[in-house]
Design a protein around this motif. Structure first.
Motif, short mmCIF file in Angstrom:
data_model
loop_
_atom_site.label_atom_id
_atom_site.label_comp_id
_atom_site.label_asym_id
_atom_site.label_seq_id
_atom_site.Cartn_x
_atom_site.Cartn_y
_atom_site.Cartn_z
N TRP A 67 0.83 -1.20 0.00
CA TRP A 67 0.00 0.00 0.00
C TRP A 67 0.86 1.24 0.00
O TRP A 67 0.63 2.18 -0.77
CB TRP A 67 -0.92 -0.03 1.22
N LYS B 93 -9.34 -2.48 -6.60
CA LYS B 93 -10.37 -1.50 -6.24
C LYS B 93 -11.28 -2.15 -5.22
O LYS B 93 -12.12 -2.96 -5.56
CB LYS B 93 -11.14 -1.11 -7.50
N LEU B 94 -11.12 -1.78 -3.95
CA LEU B 94 -11.93 -2.37 -2.89
C LEU B 94 -13.14 -1.49 -2.64
O LEU B 94 -13.12 -0.31 -2.96
CB LEU B 94 -11.08 -2.49 -1.62
N ASP B 96 -15.72 1.10 -1.13
CA ASP B 96 -15.45 2.32 -0.35
C ASP B 96 -16.18 2.27 0.99
O ASP B 96 -17.13 3.00 1.22
CB ASP B 96 -15.94 3.55 -1.13
N HIS B 122 -7.40 -0.59 1.45
CA HIS B 122 -8.03 0.28 0.47
C HIS B 122 -7.06 1.38 0.06
O HIS B 122 -6.22 1.79 0.85
CB HIS B 122 -9.29 0.89 1.10
N TRP B 123 -7.16 1.86 -1.17
CA TRP B 123 -6.27 2.92 -1.63
C TRP B 123 -6.33 4.13 -0.70
O TRP B 123 -5.35 4.78 -0.40
CB TRP B 123 -6.66 3.32 -3.06
N PHE B 125 -7.09 4.12 2.51
CA PHE B 125 -7.20 3.56 3.86
C PHE B 125 -7.01 4.62 4.92
O PHE B 125 -7.72 4.65 5.93
CB PHE B 125 -6.17 2.45 4.05
#
Lengths: 127, 202
Positions: A67, B93-94, B96, B122-123, B125
């Protein structure tokens, strides 16, 4: 409550989610089992490292590393398209010129007023 | 047949030599951490390996499979961000959903973040942590809430605007002073005769 509508920052409550009631086919259950298997594997890896009495170092989380790497290196996947160029122009180039113009005109107007002696110079601590 | 003392001495010397040789071999093999890895040029495979970092957008099916495996997601669940050059690459892509929505009673590995070790993040997060954005369901849906809030604010603003146009307060007038509006007290000349000021009408 049956007409509850979702919004970007308000998700659907679980009791109103149709997936809870209608997703009971075998495929759905198999999917859930696969997901649970992945989760269990990760849990096992973590617990093995956590409870290892010979471990001296911190447990590294590869998902966290990925990440951080992804967030820190967007430029390697950047491609100038119409949208990205437009965004870059609006955020990087336009404010430069607009702010210069605004500040310059405001300052010039103030300078004119000072030279003419019309500026109302109140004593105020805020401005 | 040597005496036990000299045998012991010789054995001690041999042990030292053997021990040193064994140590040098182990260091060169590179099985342990630290300088042995540098000396031998090989290292253990337990750290970060080369294929575990995010890469470019997956184009072939094989790349998708490898990416799904890398991120610990099922192939059917893996959905990368659309490839429009915005810098996402193959990151998944998780949904939202903020961390507020996760089960508070489950035994998470990191309870404050409500996340398990190794779980794909998540991007955004850092936006969805429990101190920040909350996407939990609201008691009434947002269009209704928005209508009620804006309706109330709009009504109050309109009423204040009307109040500015049609003020309603007790009638007042400027204070009336006797002795010709206090002519002498305000510093008027005692020799001169002031003009008559009449503040009433009967």
């Amino acid at each position: 409550m049956a007409d509850y509508r979702e919004a970007p920052l308000a998700s659907r409550p679980k009791t109103l989610d149709p997936n809870e009631y209608f997703n009971v086919s075998l495929d759905q259950r198999r999917a859930e089992e696969d997901r649970a298997a992945l989760r269990a594997n990760l849990k096992r890896q973590y617990q093995m490292q956590l409870n290892n009495p010979h471990r001296k170092e911190l447990i590294e989380d590869p998902a966290l590393t990925r990440w951080v790497y992804a967030r820190a290196n967007p430029y390697s996947n950047f491609r100038p398209t119409f949208k990205t160029s437009l965004l870059g122009a609006f955020f990087g180039v336009v404010p430069l010129f607009v702010l210069y113009y605004l500040f310059k005109t405001d300052r010039d107007r103030k300078e004119e007023q000072i030279k003419a002696g019309t500026l109302n110079r109140k004593y105020s601590l805020l401005t | 047949m040597r005496t036990s003392q000299s045998v012991g001495q010789q054995q001690a010397v041999n042990m030292a030599g053997i021990g040193f040789r064994r140590w040098a071999q182990a260091v060169a093999k590179g099985k342990g951490p630290g300088i042995s890895a540098i000396l031998s040029g090989s290292r253990a495979a337990s750290g970060t390996s080369k294929g575990s970092l995010p890469g470019p957008y997956p184009t072939t099916d094989k790349e998708r499979e490898a990416a799904a495996k890398k991120y610990n997601i099922r192939l059917a669940d893996y959905e990368p961000y659309p490839d429009n050059g915005e810098g996402f690459g193959d990151y998944p892509k998780l949904p939202d959903k903020s961390q507020h929505e996760r089960d508070p009673w489950y035994q998470w590995d990191h309870p404050d973040l409500r996340r398990n070790w190794g779980e794909p993040m998540h991007w955004n997060f850092d936006m969805f942590i429990r101190n920040r954005v909350d996407t939990s369901p609201s008691p009434v849906d947002w269009p209704t809430m928005r209508k009620q809030l804006l309706g109330f604010i709009g009504f109050m603003l309109f009423m204040f605007y009307l109040g500015e146009i049609f003020p309603a307060y007790q009638p007042v007038a400027p204070k009336q002073y006797p002795f010709d509006n206090l002519y002498l007290e305000k510093g008027g000349d005692p020799e001169k005769q002031p003009e008559e000021v009449k503040n009433y009408k009967i």
